[in-house]
Design a protein around this motif. Structure first.
Motif, PDB file in Angstrom:
ATOM      1  N   ASN A  52      -8.974   0.362   3.919  1.00 28.76           N
ATOM      2  CA  ASN A  52     -10.259   0.958   4.308  1.00 28.76           C
ATOM      3  C   ASN A  52     -10.052   2.204   5.147  1.00 28.76           C
ATOM      4  O   ASN A  52     -10.746   3.211   4.984  1.00 28.76           O
ATOM      5  CB  ASN A  52     -11.085  -0.066   5.102  1.00 28.76           C
ATOM      6  CG  ASN A  52     -11.959  -0.910   4.206  1.00 28.76           C
ATOM      7  OD1 ASN A  52     -11.866  -0.828   2.995  1.00 28.76           O
ATOM      8  ND2 ASN A  52     -12.797  -1.738   4.796  1.00 28.76           N
ATOM      9  N   ALA A  53      -9.087   2.139   6.071  1.00 27.25           N
ATOM     10  CA  ALA A  53      -8.829   3.295   6.925  1.00 27.25           C
ATOM     11  C   ALA A  53      -8.336   4.495   6.123  1.00 27.25           C
ATOM     12  O   ALA A  53      -8.599   5.650   6.490  1.00 27.25           O
ATOM     13  CB  ALA A  53      -7.806   2.919   7.999  1.00 27.25           C
ATOM     14  N   LEU A  54      -7.628   4.242   5.025  1.00 24.68           N
ATOM     15  CA  LEU A  54      -7.155   5.340   4.177  1.00 24.68           C
ATOM     16  C   LEU A  54      -8.299   5.935   3.363  1.00 24.68           C
ATOM     17  O   LEU A  54      -8.335   7.150   3.105  1.00 24.68           O
ATOM     18  CB  LEU A  54      -6.052   4.843   3.234  1.00 24.68           C
ATOM     19  CG  LEU A  54      -4.738   4.419   3.887  1.00 24.68           C
ATOM     20  CD1 LEU A  54      -3.803   3.825   2.840  1.00 24.68           C
ATOM     21  CD2 LEU A  54      -4.076   5.599   4.584  1.00 24.68           C
ATOM     22  N   LYS A  55      -9.235   5.082   2.938  1.00 21.01           N
ATOM     23  CA  LYS A  55     -10.302   5.553   2.032  1.00 21.01           C
ATOM     24  C   LYS A  55     -11.426   6.247   2.788  1.00 21.01           C
ATOM     25  O   LYS A  55     -11.927   7.281   2.337  1.00 21.01           O
ATOM     26  CB  LYS A  55     -10.867   4.367   1.236  1.00 21.01           C
ATOM     27  CG  LYS A  55      -9.906   3.810   0.194  1.00 21.01           C
ATOM     28  CD  LYS A  55     -10.577   2.824  -0.732  1.00 21.01           C
ATOM     29  CE  LYS A  55     -11.075   1.599  -0.011  1.00 21.01           C
ATOM     30  NZ  LYS A  55     -11.605   0.581  -0.950  1.00 21.01           N
ATOM     31  N   TYR A  56     -11.835   5.682   3.919  1.00 15.75           N
ATOM     32  CA  TYR A  56     -13.010   6.206   4.622  1.00 15.75           C
ATOM     33  C   TYR A  56     -12.592   7.197   5.703  1.00 15.75           C
ATOM     34  O   TYR A  56     -12.748   6.957   6.901  1.00 15.75           O
ATOM     35  CB  TYR A  56     -13.823   5.059   5.212  1.00 15.75           C
ATOM     36  CG  TYR A  56     -14.390   4.143   4.160  1.00 15.75           C
ATOM     37  CD1 TYR A  56     -15.507   4.512   3.410  1.00 15.75           C
ATOM     38  CD2 TYR A  56     -13.787   2.911   3.896  1.00 15.75           C
ATOM     39  CE1 TYR A  56     -16.008   3.668   2.428  1.00 15.75           C
ATOM     40  CE2 TYR A  56     -14.293   2.070   2.918  1.00 15.75           C
ATOM     41  CZ  TYR A  56     -15.402   2.460   2.185  1.00 15.75           C
ATOM     42  OH  TYR A  56     -15.896   1.641   1.214  1.00 15.75           O
ATOM     43  N   ALA A  99     -11.877  14.315   3.867  1.00 20.26           N
ATOM     44  CA  ALA A  99     -10.817  14.863   3.026  1.00 20.26           C
ATOM     45  C   ALA A  99      -9.918  15.820   3.790  1.00 20.26           C
ATOM     46  O   ALA A  99      -8.715  15.915   3.511  1.00 20.26           O
ATOM     47  CB  ALA A  99     -11.435  15.566   1.811  1.00 20.26           C
ATOM     48  N   GLU A 100     -10.467  16.545   4.752  1.00 15.31           N
ATOM     49  CA  GLU A 100      -9.666  17.533   5.480  1.00 15.31           C
ATOM     50  C   GLU A 100      -8.843  16.908   6.596  1.00 15.31           C
ATOM     51  O   GLU A 100      -8.099  17.616   7.303  1.00 15.31           O
ATOM     52  CB  GLU A 100     -10.584  18.614   6.072  1.00 15.31           C
ATOM     53  CG  GLU A 100     -11.442  18.186   7.253  1.00 15.31           C
ATOM     54  CD  GLU A 100     -12.702  17.420   6.833  1.00 15.31           C
ATOM     55  OE1 GLU A 100     -13.469  17.012   7.714  1.00 15.31           O
ATOM     56  OE2 GLU A 100     -12.887  17.251   5.601  1.00 15.31           O
ATOM     57  N   ARG A 101      -8.914  15.591   6.792  1.00 18.06           N
ATOM     58  CA  ARG A 101      -8.251  14.942   7.922  1.00 18.06           C
ATOM     59  C   ARG A 101      -7.141  14.035   7.434  1.00 18.06           C
ATOM     60  O   ARG A 101      -7.290  13.304   6.449  1.00 18.06           O
ATOM     61  CB  ARG A 101      -9.276  14.139   8.707  1.00 18.06           C
ATOM     62  CG  ARG A 101      -8.792  13.616  10.048  1.00 18.06           C
ATOM     63  CD  ARG A 101      -9.870  12.812  10.733  1.00 18.06           C
ATOM     64  NE  ARG A 101     -11.093  13.580  10.945  1.00 18.06           N
ATOM     65  CZ  ARG A 101     -12.231  13.060  11.383  1.00 18.06           C
ATOM     66  NH1 ARG A 101     -12.287  11.754  11.649  1.00 18.06           N
ATOM     67  NH2 ARG A 101     -13.301  13.821  11.544  1.00 18.06           N
ATOM     68  N   THR A 102      -6.000  14.055   8.106  1.00 17.51           N
ATOM     69  CA  THR A 102      -4.891  13.165   7.764  1.00 17.51           C
ATOM     70  C   THR A 102      -5.166  11.782   8.367  1.00 17.51           C
ATOM     71  O   THR A 102      -5.408  11.666   9.569  1.00 17.51           O
ATOM     72  CB  THR A 102      -3.565  13.696   8.324  1.00 17.51           C
ATOM     73  OG1 THR A 102      -3.292  14.978   7.737  1.00 17.51           O
ATOM     74  CG2 THR A 102      -2.417  12.750   8.024  1.00 17.51           C
ATOM     75  N   LEU A 118       0.813  -1.213   0.000  1.00  9.98           N
ATOM     76  CA  LEU A 118       0.000   0.000   0.000  1.00  9.98           C
ATOM     77  C   LEU A 118       0.854   1.274   0.000  1.00  9.98           C
ATOM     78  O   LEU A 118       0.352   2.353   0.327  1.00  9.98           O
ATOM     79  CB  LEU A 118      -0.915   0.009   1.241  1.00  9.98           C
ATOM     80  CG  LEU A 118      -1.995  -1.063   1.312  1.00  9.98           C
ATOM     81  CD1 LEU A 118      -2.635  -1.075   2.685  1.00  9.98           C
ATOM     82  CD2 LEU A 118      -3.057  -0.819   0.241  1.00  9.98           C
ATOM     83  N   SER A 119       2.111   1.146  -0.349  1.00  7.61           N
ATOM     84  CA  SER A 119       3.006   2.299  -0.255  1.00  7.61           C
ATOM     85  C   SER A 119       2.517   3.476  -1.093  1.00  7.61           C
ATOM     86  O   SER A 119       2.571   4.638  -0.656  1.00  7.61           O
ATOM     87  CB  SER A 119       4.419   1.897  -0.682  1.00  7.61           C
ATOM     88  OG  SER A 119       4.414   1.374  -2.016  1.00  7.61           O
ATOM     89  N   ASP A 124      -0.077   8.843  -1.358  1.00  5.23           N
ATOM     90  CA  ASP A 124      -1.072   9.758  -1.908  1.00  5.23           C
ATOM     91  C   ASP A 124      -1.994  10.310  -0.818  1.00  5.23           C
ATOM     92  O   ASP A 124      -2.394  11.480  -0.869  1.00  5.23           O
ATOM     93  CB  ASP A 124      -1.907   9.041  -2.973  1.00  5.23           C
ATOM     94  CG  ASP A 124      -1.072   8.668  -4.205  1.00  5.23           C
ATOM     95  OD1 ASP A 124       0.034   9.236  -4.357  1.00  5.23           O
ATOM     96  OD2 ASP A 124      -1.526   7.797  -4.990  1.00  5.23           O
ATOM     97  N   ALA A 125      -2.349   9.463   0.147  1.00  6.66           N
ATOM     98  CA  ALA A 125      -3.255   9.915   1.211  1.00  6.66           C
ATOM     99  C   ALA A 125      -2.519  10.597   2.353  1.00  6.66           C
ATOM    100  O   ALA A 125      -3.152  11.111   3.270  1.00  6.66           O
ATOM    101  CB  ALA A 125      -4.046   8.722   1.749  1.00  6.66           C
TER     102      ALA A 125
END
Length: 414
Positions: free
Chosen positions: A318-322, A325-328, A281-282, A287-288
């Motif tokens: 899932n944790a990266l997608k959901y 947008a304003e949160r890291t 998932l690198s 990107d996220a």
């Protein structure tokens, strides 16, 4: 006035049909002091005929019995008289102070039975019968037998009911099997057919989808400037649908392959599995701009390495997608010892899942957000549950106190 030993010698040789009537003796001809009980016992030890007396107090010394004066009866009559006088009543005429009493050992010694005695005779020193001696033990055994019998009947009925239910269930299954045999029997019996199905799904089914997508793209290019806005949108929807169908087929194949591998389980270091998942998932992490921390010393479990890598990869993805947008995205992986198992968790700071939707989230093709909100087929968490259950474990969702979800897993160590 004769010595007691001489009398004892004489009574040992009396003629048949003779009986001895013993009254009382307190001394013998030699001046020896005696008690009547001891003298009677000495005579009874040698006498060849039964000894009778007038005193119930001598019973047990070898006296056969008879119509005897009972000190117990005398005391009872005296007591009745005193009681009547103290209560101001007229004392009644005393009743009989005689009782017909016999000694059981003497009855056996002389061969007499109870039917030969007078009516109402009292028999002393009779040994208790087996029923009298072991009455409580017999009652306990009888009660135990009754309980065992009751349990046996209950178990027999339960077994009969169970067997009847099993027979009915077997018949029902047989009927259902007959109905669906043409469609599913061979698939259920043979792993070879499952492999053929996987091959067809991955090649024969995906190939037409690729063809549809390609031809739609060619149509879009062919029309070029003549393509109006609505038609362009329709073609885009069709291409997107074909791509999503292809992704769903791939997801189903991954889901069906869990637990189907022929490789035996091995010791898998979960720290290494997490590192492999992060490597896969690198690009998504970059990107996220996601931040992932893993606890030191993640445990080792007995399982399948590729499946466990896929488990952590899906949860982290899932944790990266959901996540808003304003949160890291911030993801933490931890663990704790739980006896013969270990608890492992993946916590995120995403949008979270309500308690009412947490069980549904693990269903096949269950999406909790709209299609346009986030990419996905709705198979990710279903695949995670199947992997954990294949490792004899359990997975569930809890609230993250800082926001988001915590995916808790309990996996046996070996």
């Amino acid at each position: 006035d004769q010595p007691l030993d001489e009398v004892a010698e004489r009574v040992a040789h009396l003629p048949p049909r003779t009986a001895i009537f013993y009254i009382l003796t307190f001394s013998d001809g030699r001046g020896n002091q005696l008690t009547p009980f001891a003298a009677a016992r000495r005579l009874a030890a040698t006498a060849n005929v039964p000894i009778f007396s007038a005193w119930e107090s001598l019973m047990g010394s070898g006296i056969a019995g008879g119509h005897l004066l009972s000190l117990e009866a005398v005391g009872q009559e005296v007591g009745n008289t005193i009681l009547a006088l103290r209560q101001g009543q007229t004392a009644r005429v005393p009743g009989s102070v005689m009782r017909v009493v016999y000694d059981w050992p003497q009855l056996e010694r002389w061969g007499w039975n109870g039917r030969m005695l007078p009516a109402g005779a009292i028999i002393l020193n009779r040994p208790p019968s087996a029923l009298e001696q072991y009455r409580w033990q017999i009652l306990m055994v009888a009660a135990f037998i009754v309980v065992l019998g009751t349990l046996a009947v209950f178990l027999a009925r339960a077994v009969h009911t169970r067997n009847s239910a099993l027979i009915a269930l077997s018949k029902e299954r047989t009927m259902l099997a007959e109905r669906v045999r043409e469609r599913t029997t061979e698939l259920a019996r043979s792993n070879a057919e499952l492999e053929q199905f996987a091959y067809a799904a991955s090649h024969d089914l995906r190939q037409p989808l690729r063809a549809v997508s390609s031809y739609l793209t060619l149509i879009k290019r062919k029309l070029g400037p003549d393509l109006d806005g609505d038609l362009s949108d329709f073609l885009a929807f069709a291409v997107d649908g074909a791509k999503r169908m292809d992704a769903m087929i791939i997801g189903l194949l991954d889901y069906s392959r869990v637990g189907r591998g022929e490789e035996p389980p091995e010791a898998v270091d979960l720290g290494v599995a997490v590192a492999d998942a992060l490597a896969n998932l690198s690009v998504a992490l970059r990107d996220a701009k996601g931040v992932v921390t893993a606890a030191d010393g993640l445990p080792t479990v007995l399982g399948h390495r590729l499946e466990l890598v896929r488990l952590f990869q899906n949860l982290i993805d899932n944790a990266l997608k959901y996540v808003p947008a304003e949160r890291t995205p911030i993801i933490s992986i931890g663990w704790s010892d739980d006896g013969d198992a270990c608890r492992v968790w993946v916590a995120d700071n995403g949008t979270g899942i309500s308690a009412a939707d947490r069980e549904r989230a693990f269903g096949v093709f269950q999406r909790l957000v709209g299609q346009g909100t986030c990419e996905g087929t709705g198979l990710g968490l279903a695949l995670c549950r199947k992997i954990v259950e294949h490792h004899q474990g359990r997975i569930w969702i809890e609230d993250n106190p800082t926001g988001g979800c915590v995916f808790m897993m309990r996996i046996p160590k070996g």
